[in-house]
Enzyme design. Sequence first.
Site, PDB file in Angstrom:
ATOM      1  N   ARG A   1      -0.388  -6.569  20.684  1.00  0.00           N
ATOM      2  CA  ARG A   1      -0.777  -5.770  19.533  1.00  0.00           C
ATOM      3  C   ARG A   1      -2.033  -5.031  19.970  1.00  0.00           C
ATOM      4  O   ARG A   1      -1.938  -4.045  20.661  1.00  0.00           O
ATOM      5  CB  ARG A   1      -0.981  -6.663  18.299  1.00  0.00           C
ATOM      6  CG  ARG A   1      -1.104  -5.878  17.012  1.00  0.00           C
ATOM      7  CD  ARG A   1      -1.140  -6.766  15.772  1.00  0.00           C
ATOM      8  NE  ARG A   1      -2.307  -7.657  15.717  1.00  0.00           N
ATOM      9  CZ  ARG A   1      -2.590  -8.459  14.697  1.00  0.00           C
ATOM     10  NH1 ARG A   1      -1.808  -8.488  13.635  1.00  0.00           N
ATOM     11  NH2 ARG A   1      -3.649  -9.246  14.724  1.00  0.00           N
TER      12      ARG A   1
ATOM     13  N   TYR B   1      17.557  -5.361 -15.446  1.00  0.00           N
ATOM     14  CA  TYR B   1      18.080  -4.209 -14.702  1.00  0.00           C
ATOM     15  C   TYR B   1      19.256  -4.610 -13.838  1.00  0.00           C
ATOM     16  O   TYR B   1      19.227  -5.668 -13.203  1.00  0.00           O
ATOM     17  CB  TYR B   1      17.000  -3.648 -13.776  1.00  0.00           C
ATOM     18  CG  TYR B   1      15.993  -2.768 -14.462  1.00  0.00           C
ATOM     19  CD1 TYR B   1      16.367  -1.562 -15.053  1.00  0.00           C
ATOM     20  CD2 TYR B   1      14.640  -3.123 -14.474  1.00  0.00           C
ATOM     21  CE1 TYR B   1      15.426  -0.753 -15.660  1.00  0.00           C
ATOM     22  CE2 TYR B   1      13.696  -2.312 -15.075  1.00  0.00           C
ATOM     23  CZ  TYR B   1      14.091  -1.133 -15.676  1.00  0.00           C
ATOM     24  OH  TYR B   1      13.165  -0.334 -16.254  1.00  0.00           O
TER      25      TYR B   1
ATOM     26  N   LYS C   1     -11.048 -10.316   5.246  1.00  0.00           N
ATOM     27  CA  LYS C   1     -10.444  -8.979   5.205  1.00  0.00           C
ATOM     28  C   LYS C   1      -9.551  -8.827   3.976  1.00  0.00           C
ATOM     29  O   LYS C   1      -9.190  -9.829   3.345  1.00  0.00           O
ATOM     30  CB  LYS C   1      -9.630  -8.760   6.483  1.00  0.00           C
ATOM     31  CG  LYS C   1      -8.452  -9.714   6.645  1.00  0.00           C
ATOM     32  CD  LYS C   1      -7.831  -9.609   8.027  1.00  0.00           C
ATOM     33  CE  LYS C   1      -6.696 -10.615   8.188  1.00  0.00           C
ATOM     34  NZ  LYS C   1      -6.182 -10.647   9.566  1.00  0.00           N
TER      35      LYS C   1
ATOM     36  N   MET D   1       8.857  -3.856 -13.390  1.00  0.00           N
ATOM     37  CA  MET D   1       7.533  -3.422 -12.944  1.00  0.00           C
ATOM     38  C   MET D   1       6.411  -4.154 -13.684  1.00  0.00           C
ATOM     39  O   MET D   1       5.424  -4.572 -13.090  1.00  0.00           O
ATOM     40  CB  MET D   1       7.376  -1.915 -13.140  1.00  0.00           C
ATOM     41  CG  MET D   1       6.050  -1.388 -12.607  1.00  0.00           C
ATOM     42  SD  MET D   1       5.764   0.351 -12.955  1.00  0.00           S
ATOM     43  CE  MET D   1       6.947   1.130 -11.898  1.00  0.00           C
TER      44      MET D   1
END
Length: 377
Positions: free
Chosen positions: A144, A270, A45, A318
Site C-alpha cells: 500500500r 421497499y 483518525k 434512508m
Amino acid sequence: MNAECSLGTDAREGVLTIDLRAIGDNYLHLRDSLAPGSRCGAVVKADAYGLGMVEVAPELYRQGCRDFFVATQTEGEVLGKCLGDDVNIVVLTGVRPGCEAACARARLIPVLFTVQQLRDWVAVSERIGVAAPCALKFDSGMTRLGMTEEEFEQLLEERELLQTADIRLVLSHLACADDPDHPQNALQLRRFKMAAERLRTLCPDVRLSLANSSGIFLGDAYHFDIARPGCALYGVNPLPGSPNPMRPVVTLQLPVLQKRHLSSTCQVGYGATQQAVAGSCLAVARGGYADGILRAQSGRGCGWACGRRLPMIGRVSMDSTIFDISALSENERDSLQYIEVLNKRLTVDEVAGYAGTIGYEILTSLGSRYHRRYLRS
Ligand SMILES: *Cc1c(COP(=O)(O)O)cnc(C)c1O
C-alpha cells in the site's frame, strides 16, 4: 432508573452514547499487554473512528497517551489544538504537496513514503527555519504505502540526508494481524526488522512501530517501541473468532416512531422483499442508512429491547428501519420507546457480520444526526 426516561427532547433523533471510561480502560489494557519498554500510542483518525476525536483524545491523554496518529493534516491540526504541547501527532497519509510549511509549523510529524519526499521535507524545513521531525513508512508486504526494500536501500546510501533529517519514527503496517496463523505476519516482521536495524545503525535514535490493535496480540516480537492501536480502543474485537478482551464502548438507541399490529399478512418495506404475517407486531424506528444503519444488513440484522434480539424486517430505509417486535409481551410493546441497534450485547462485531463488513465500518458510518452523550468518570 430507566435510561429511556432520562433522555429528554434531545433524544428525538436517536441517542449515541459513547463510554469514554471504557475507552480509557481499553487503552490501559492494551498498554499493559505490551512488552516492557514499548509505548502505547492511539490512532484517532477519522474522528476517532466516528466517536469524536476532540472528546476521545483528551481522555486518552489523561490516561497517559502521548503518541497520537491521525490520517490527515487537517485532523492533526484540530487535534493539536485540543491536547498539550507534550504530544507527538503523526499524520499517517503524510503531508500534502505545497503544505509542508504549514505542517511543520503545526508541529505535525508526517509519514513520508519516498526518498524524494524526505528531501523535500528537509529542504522546506531549512528554508523556513523550523525544526521538522518526520516519520518514514516501510512497505514490509502490504503493498500500500511506503518504501520498498529497494527504495530503502537507496535511502541508506544517502548518508548526508539521513544526518540532516530529523527522523523520529519508522513504521510499517501488517496486512493480516487479525489472523495470527497467517504466514504473512512473520514475513512482514522479518522484513521490517531487517530494514529497521540497518537504519538504526545510521540513525540510532529512531523509534520503530509495527503493531496495530491485533498486532499487539501477536506477541512481544511485534511491539517494538510504539504500538498503534485504533479499533480495539473503541471496542472492536482485535481477536476475531475469540472472546473480545476489550470493553464495549457504544450504545445506539433509536426512537420508535410508530407501532402497528397487523390484522392481515403484509409485504414490508421497499421492494416488498419480506412478508409479515397477520397478527405480527412491527415497530418503525428513526434511523436508517443515512445514519449508518447499513442497508446491507436488510433482512438479516436485528435490534435489541427488553433483553432480547428483535429481527429487522424489510429493507433498511434512508431515515427509518422496521423491526418485528412480535416476541415482546403486550406490556413490553406498549412501553417500548427505543430500540437499541448497538449495545454491550449487540456488539459492533455482530452487527458488522449482518452487514457483511467489519466493525471499523460500522463505527465510522455512524451518522451526524444522533444526539451524542459522553460518559466520563
Ligand atoms: C488505521 C491504522 C492503524 C490502527 O489500526 P487498528 O486495526 O484500528 O488498530 C494503525 N496503523 C496504521 C498505519 C493505520 O492506518
